[in-house]
Design an enzyme around this catalytic site. Structure first.
Site, PDB file in Angstrom:
ATOM      1  N   ARG A  94      -9.860  -8.106   6.740  1.00  0.00           N
ATOM      2  CA  ARG A  94      -8.634  -7.261   6.336  1.00  0.00           C
ATOM      3  C   ARG A  94      -8.511  -7.374   4.881  1.00  0.00           C
ATOM      4  NH1 ARG A  94      -3.109 -10.065   8.045  1.00  0.00           N
ATOM      5  NH2 ARG A  94      -1.713  -8.219   7.920  1.00  0.00           N
ATOM      6  N   ILE A  95      -8.198  -6.121   4.269  1.00  0.00           N
ATOM      7  CA  ILE A  95      -7.833  -6.013   2.966  1.00  0.00           C
ATOM      8  C   ILE A  95      -6.549  -6.427   2.524  1.00  0.00           C
ATOM      9  CG2 ILE A  95      -7.846  -4.335   1.114  1.00  0.00           C
ATOM     10  CD1 ILE A  95     -10.725  -5.074   2.272  1.00  0.00           C
ATOM     11  N   GLU A 110     -17.020 -10.974  -4.945  1.00  0.00           N
ATOM     12  CA  GLU A 110     -18.112 -10.842  -5.684  1.00  0.00           C
ATOM     13  C   GLU A 110     -19.087  -9.771  -4.695  1.00  0.00           C
ATOM     14  OE1 GLU A 110     -18.274 -14.881  -5.528  1.00  0.00           O
ATOM     15  OE2 GLU A 110     -18.930 -15.241  -7.483  1.00  0.00           O
ATOM     16  N   GLY A 137      -7.435 -12.420 -13.245  1.00  0.00           N
ATOM     17  CA  GLY A 137      -7.690 -11.007 -13.207  1.00  0.00           C
ATOM     18  C   GLY A 137      -7.849 -10.077 -12.020  1.00  0.00           C
ATOM     19  N   GLY A 183     -14.061 -12.983   1.712  1.00  0.00           N
ATOM     20  CA  GLY A 183     -14.031 -12.830   0.236  1.00  0.00           C
ATOM     21  C   GLY A 183     -14.739 -11.349  -0.099  1.00  0.00           C
ATOM     22  N   LYS A 185      -5.125  -1.744  -3.583  1.00  0.00           N
ATOM     23  CA  LYS A 185      -5.708  -1.476  -5.222  1.00  0.00           C
ATOM     24  C   LYS A 185      -6.389  -2.601  -5.588  1.00  0.00           C
ATOM     25  CE  LYS A 185      -2.320   0.865  -7.520  1.00  0.00           C
ATOM     26  NZ  LYS A 185      -1.210   0.777  -8.110  1.00  0.00           N
ATOM     27  N   THR A 186      -5.873  -3.852  -5.466  1.00  0.00           N
ATOM     28  CA  THR A 186      -6.649  -4.891  -6.411  1.00  0.00           C
ATOM     29  C   THR A 186      -7.971  -5.197  -5.596  1.00  0.00           C
ATOM     30  OG1 THR A 186      -5.687  -6.582  -4.832  1.00  0.00           O
ATOM     31  CG2 THR A 186      -4.592  -6.075  -7.289  1.00  0.00           C
TER      32      THR A 186
HETATM   33 MO1  MOS Z   1     -17.584 -17.328  -9.303  1.00  0.00          MO
HETATM   34  S1  MOS Z   1     -19.194 -17.200 -10.285  1.00  0.00           S
HETATM   35  O1  MOS Z   1     -17.576 -18.739  -8.237  1.00  0.00           O
HETATM   36  O2  MOS Z   1     -16.323 -17.671 -10.340  1.00  0.00           O
END
Ligand code: MOS
Length: 741
Positions: free
Chosen positions: A623-624, A700, A468, A697, A628-629
């Site tokens: 870098r993005i 999160e 998603g 990343g 949007k996502t």
């Molecule tokens: Mo994430 S909690 O490593 O899907």
């Protein structure tokens, strides 16, 4: 269509390429899959006790029911390797044996599986299965069993378990300002919209499962290690996933049970967990007790940090969140001590969930930093700026990049930060709070294959998943830019173990790792195309593959063109593979993504009700890849942060090890009414030490800092520090001002 024309495609806010399939109901999620053979439906009978031995099972009535094809119990379950064995490759690859013996492992543990033609038949028959269990006392609360706590073999994400630099006791003793506190965070459940589901089918010793899973490669090993078969004989298909948040990183219970049912009946079996199942047969985030001690000198410089973490894991399923790990990279200090301990308990699998480590670690640590700033009499933004480290405080390594200052300063400016404001507006107590966000940037091994067909279409294949987050879209952008074609000519195929193995989705490492693999595959393919072109036509010798483009059914470079059909062996397209792995910069440098978050809350002066009014986050994730996502992911993370601060908790009755709020009516996640305008700002950068794409990343990162910013705002509003999350109105009521009259 030159590469140049598509330069800059990476980063563009492209709409989700699979969006139309999803909104029109044509995306086949695990439980939607229909094969050639009609399949049966499985329904799980859960144990009403948390620990014990099955004395007897009477499934006679269930077996006699109309439509019932089998009842699987430990008495007739297929042969399996014991749960937890052959763990080489980590917990996701270990045996996930279910109903192998008469042992009950946790409350809600499957003790029988009824397989029938229809869901109604299976569910009814399941209600007739009689199970007698000799119950034993279980371990559910890490604090009352602290004397049994052990040092975990490793932490999630593999940072060091315990660390010590400098002399904490001495520095803490000398500190002018000292604060300490004990914090509690609860069990949580990922609560993905799509409950865990699997359709399993055996063909002899070969197993095919359509399931909702984030990391296919490890899942394949888990099936192999459970059933003692060759990983090559397991195929997992998982093209669409309705949210994972960690709860689908590994193999979940219904997948093994579906394989059991399929083995016994010789037919494909589908099990879709119902929402209550998910709370016992899907993983949970374990509760944490964290003790923090911080000291600062007279100039508001941090001199001592101590972060001590206690948690609980499921028996034979080693897991410990690295809650004190983000602390190690946060602030300059003379001395720092971090420690993690875990108690083995009789609870459903505790596992990674949304920013494992940071979500609970920064929630408490950044609350404590707020207390220390307050104690020093320094503005929390200024306090953080003053304590920005030059190099990684724990390892002494240089940072790959560190734009924390910019995040803090731009955040303060955008939000209109004037310190931890507290004022009253009628019946509302208003407070402003902020927190810093930090999350390790990870990179994992991944492979990808890219194919150019004779008509100029590009197909990318890898066993990566899109949970998603937008993976289909960003990989389309990367492949299109790298190949010099329009995105409409690119098809990305994910979620099948028949494709090259990747790290899957998790730990915010998916985009960088698999994006790099696709990028490298495109590079290899272009090099190969030029080699072939040079063979076919000497004119092409020595050409630079960077300038190569795809023009319809031809490759083109400057004025030269050559039909793709002339480059292959006539059997179709031309393909190449690319791979990614963490470079040495992951050893020699400290890599993080960063952010700063600012919150305004209003607390009802009479009831203590907390309303978040606004939340601003400024983030640096290199870098993005898609504006949007990326924004959506950051927003989603910030919303999790709201939940962590104010709502989300799975309440366990510690007498029985029973989760009590096992549905989305009682497990509260932040909904639209709880979420005000979210201001999301991205500092678009490029981290050349991260990967060739320069990305870091992001998935999160938005979680980190959001919760503590809100908690700190609640403190500003009420003057009361709540050290138990989520913060409830009843935690505040005694600190509210006396009613007038
Ligand atoms: Mo994430 S909690 O490593 O899907």
């Amino acid at each position: 269509m030159s590469e140049h024309e598509f330069k800059g495609l990476i980063g563009q806010p492209l709409d989700r390429v699979e969006g139309p399939l999803k909104v029109s109901g044509r995306a086949t999620y695990a439980a939607d899959w229909r094969g050639d053979k009609p399949h049966l439906i499985g329904f799980i009978v859960e144990s009403p006790v948390a620990k014990g031995r099955i004395v007897s099972i009477d499934a006679g009535k269930a077996r006699a029911c109309e439509g019932v094809k089998a009842v699987v119990t430990h008495e007739n379950a297929p042969k399996q390797i014991p749960f937890g064995e052959r763990a080489k490759g980590g917990r996701f690859a270990q045996s996930h044996a279910m109903m192998r013996t008469d042992e009950v492992r946790h409350l809600g543990y499957p003790v029988a599986l009824v397989v029938a033609d229809t869901l109604e038949q299976a569910r009814h028959a399941a209600s007739l299965v009689k199970v007698e269990i000799e119950a034993e006392d279980g371990v559910f609360d890490p604090e009352t069993h602290e004397d049994e706590a052990v040092k975990p073999g490793e932490l999630d994400g593999s940072p060091e378990v315990d660390t010590e630099t400098g002399d904490f006791e001495a520095e803490y003793e000398k500190a002018t300002h000292r604060v300490e506190g004990e914090f509690h965070t609860p069990h949580q459940h990922a609560a993905a919209m799509e409950p865990h589901a699997t359709v399993a089918e055996w063909d002899g010793d070969k197993l095919t499962v359509h399931m909702s899973i984030q990391i296919l490669g490890d899942g394949r090993k888990a099936f192999a290690n459970t059933f003692d078969i060759d990983p090559e004989d397991v195929r997992i298909v998982s093209p669409y996933i309705g949210g994972g948040f960690g709860s689908k990183l590994g193999v979940h219970n219904e997948a093994i049970l579906a394989a059991h049912g399929a083995k016994l009946t010789g037919r494909p079996v589908r099990i879709a967990q119902h929402r209550r199942n998910v709370f016992s047969n899907g993983p949970n985030r374990p509760p944490h007790r964290q003790r923090l001690k911080l000291g600062a000198d007279a100039n508001g410089k941090i001199v001592a940090i101590d972060h001590d973490v206690l948690s609980i894991m499921a028996r034979d399923y080693p897991f410990a969140e690295a809650a004190a790990s983000p602390t190690r990279g946060s602030y300059a200090t003379k001395a720092m001590r971090t420690k993690h301990r875990v108690v083995e308990g009789d609870i459903p699998k505790a596992d990674s969930m949304r920013a494992p480590g940071e979500a609970v670690g920064t929630l408490t640590f950044e609350s404590m930093i707020d207390e220390l700033a307050h104690s020093c009499g320094v503005d929390p933004v200024e306090f953080r700026l003053r304590n920005e480290p030059e190099k990684d405080p724990h390892s002494g390594k240089p940072f790959s990049t560190r734009k924390m200052r910019r995040c803090l300063q731009e955040g303060a400016e955008t939000f209109g930060w004037k310190g931890p404001v507290s004022r009253r507006e009628g019946d509302w107590l208003i407070g402003h709070g902020m927190a810093a966000a930090i999350r390790p940037n990870l990179m994992q091994k991944a492979e990808a294959e890219i194919e150019l067909s004779t008509d100029g279409r590009v197909t990318v294949r890898l066993d990566m998943t899109d949970i998603g987050t937008g993976t289909y879209t960003i990989l389309t952008q990367i492949a299109a830019e790298a190949m010099g074609v329009s995105p409409e000519y690119v098809t990305v195929k994910l979620g099948d173990t028949d494709f090259p193995e990747t790290c899957g989705s998790g730990g915010s490492f998916g985009a960088g790792s698999t994006g790099t693999a696709v990028f490298e595959a495109a590079r290899a393919l272009k090099d190969d195309l030029l080699k072939r072109a040079a063979k076919a036509d000497g004119d092409w010798k020595g050409a630079n593959s960077k300038e190569l483009r795809i023009n319809g059914a031809n490759i083109a470079l400057g004025e030269r063109t050559l039909p793709i059909a002339q480059l292959g062996d006539g059997s179709g397209g031309i393909s190449a593979k690319g791979a990614a792995k963490p470079g040495k910069e992951y050893k020699t440098m400290a890599q993080y993504s960063y952010g700063a978050q600012f919150a305004e809350v209003a607390v009802d002066a009479v009831t203590g009700e907390i309303r978040l009014r606004r939340l601003t986050g400024v983030f640096d994730a290199g870098r993005i890849l898609n504006e949007k996502t990326a924004r959506s992911q950051l927003m989603g993370g910030m919303i999790f942060g709201i939940g962590a601060a104010l709502m989300e908790e799975s309440l366990m009755d510690l007498r029985y090890g029973a989760f009590m709020n096992r549905d989305l009516a009682e497990y509260h996640i932040a909904v639209n009414r709880d979420v005000p305008r979210l201001d999301v700002h991205m500092i678009d950068g490029f981290d050349e030490n991260s990967n060739p794409l320069g990305s870091k990343g992001i998935g999160e990162l938005g979680i980190c800092g959001a919760g503590p910013a809100i908690a700190n705002a609640v403190f500003a509003a009420t003057g009361h520090r709540v050290r138990k999350f989520p913060i409830h109105m009843e935690d505040l009521i005694s600190s509210l001002p006396p009613l007038d009259g």
